[in-house]
Design an enzyme around this catalytic site. Sequence first.
Site, short mmCIF file in Angstrom:
data_model
loop_
_atom_site.label_atom_id
_atom_site.label_comp_id
_atom_site.label_asym_id
_atom_site.label_seq_id
_atom_site.Cartn_x
_atom_site.Cartn_y
_atom_site.Cartn_z
N LYS A 136 102.10 31.97 -26.58
CA LYS A 136 102.12 30.78 -25.74
C LYS A 136 103.05 29.73 -26.31
CE LYS A 136 98.77 27.48 -23.73
NZ LYS A 136 97.32 27.13 -23.69
N SER A 211 95.92 26.57 -19.10
CA SER A 211 97.31 26.33 -19.39
C SER A 211 98.04 27.57 -19.92
CB SER A 211 97.44 25.21 -20.43
OG SER A 211 96.78 25.55 -21.64
N SER A 235 91.44 27.08 -21.12
CA SER A 235 92.87 27.35 -20.96
C SER A 235 93.26 28.81 -21.08
CB SER A 235 93.68 26.52 -21.96
OG SER A 235 93.60 25.16 -21.66
#
Length: 540
Positions: A136, A211, A235
């Site tokens: 990420k 996210s 997330s």
Amino acid sequence: MGPLIAVPGKDMSLKEILLLNKALTRSSAYKQMEMEHKINSLCANYSTPLSLAEERVLGLSISELVTGCRSGALQPASILEPYLKKALLCHQATNCLSDLMFENALDDPLFADCTPRYKGGAANQPGLLGIPVSIKDTIDIVGHDSTIGFSRNVRQPAKSSSAMVKLLQDAGAILHVKTTVPTGLISLETSSDMFGRTSNPHNGKHSAGASTGGGAALVAGGGSKIEIGTDIAGSVRIPAHFCGIWSIKGSSGRFPSWGNRSPMPGLHSIPLVVSPLASNLDDLQEFCKQVIHAKPWVYDHTCIPLPWRSLDLHEDGRKLKWGVIWDDGVLRDKSPDSRYLLTFKGLQRYYPSDARLRARFTSGSRRSQAAGTRIAYWMTSHSFPSCPPDISEGLNIGYQLLFSDGGEGSNPKCSSTRRGGHSSCKRGIRPIKPSTARQEIVISVVLHLDYAAGVMPVTYVNKTLDGLPKDFAHSEEYQRLSSVGKGAYLAYDADKMHGLPVGIQVAGLRLEEEKVLGGMRVIETALRDLGIVFVNKVTL
């Protein structure tokens, strides 16, 4: 993408604001051009169709890939190439990548010669040798940006790698790409001026969640074996659900988090937790086990020196106790959530094939049974004084912990008239609402208690079975819903959401990651015995 707008400070002139906006736009444009240049610079081989041999490599589990590399039957380069091809296809379909790292992915001497050269048994061999892992865009890797979606972080490469990245590299993982995030991470949709919008691999008209939306879309599309994401308020679990994959949020201190960028430096009340996503439960469990075997507390001083605890919830004599949340006092779950949560009743009538274990699993009722699975239901009525605490109260406390203004500037606080005492269960199951972007989503209070929680897909929205009654918005049931609940059901459309994944969240107590994964295994097995098997339908 819309224009970037700078918020003027007290002492900023109009000229300074315009110059700042120009700089922000220039930084985002640079990042987009950099990514485009890297893709266009790839050799033509990466744009050729996958061969049968490469398709077979993509179908191998983590254990099979590691075994192949250790024996010399597979070389890391022969694994990286098909995964990079698939990653590029995923990016073309969903816009899920923020950076390519394949040029240096095999630089480690560990990959120079995959032969049986390790002595002393499996304990001394790299546990993740040859496993493609995506990262990420908030986790530091030396020489690469960690933007968090902020243009100010463009062309600011990390000077050192995070603890998790160092562990993965020592364990032999191949870090090949970084994945998109929304601006500042705290969002329900992975969208930013820097990267654009990341779409759902099942249906491009819908969101991949956030996210860790880029990583979830990539794993669902087969472009990575594991995604390393982060979780503060769902997330990894929300994107995992949206994209129909598996994930687990461990308790803080179980997986290394040191060296990761945060949109809110200094926030310690709700710690950012590094968490993996995988395309199936076997790979998720094997990855977690190998990370713990690598002793993360050696890489991150904040990790708890807690070894992996193997367990089998089917073990003879073990009694299981589950809590099922039908109604949390904020959002009453209706189809398709309730339709698939009903399949959880299969746990009450699940009979293992081993005759020695059958006596433990008997057709049950809501009350505990002497030798079977125990089911406790989360009640919300005033008639039950032993109810668990009000989840809306927990969410409001969460707002105060998460935001410096106590949540006053965020969405309106949840409300509920329910009050009650406290009762606890070892594991809890909660449906997750299928959603479009920007719809309010209720996250269980387990977040703020630092519980371990996993997400697993069950099946897909069916427009024939899962549509709401035509007059539902005028019904008495709808009028009783909270504002959050009304907003969720007004956004829900079974016709438009047909074919999107539907899953459940399985929660355990703090530092009980092994039990959560074991509980997910029990549910998956029980559903399979009922003829319910989740099949990934993403086509690229």
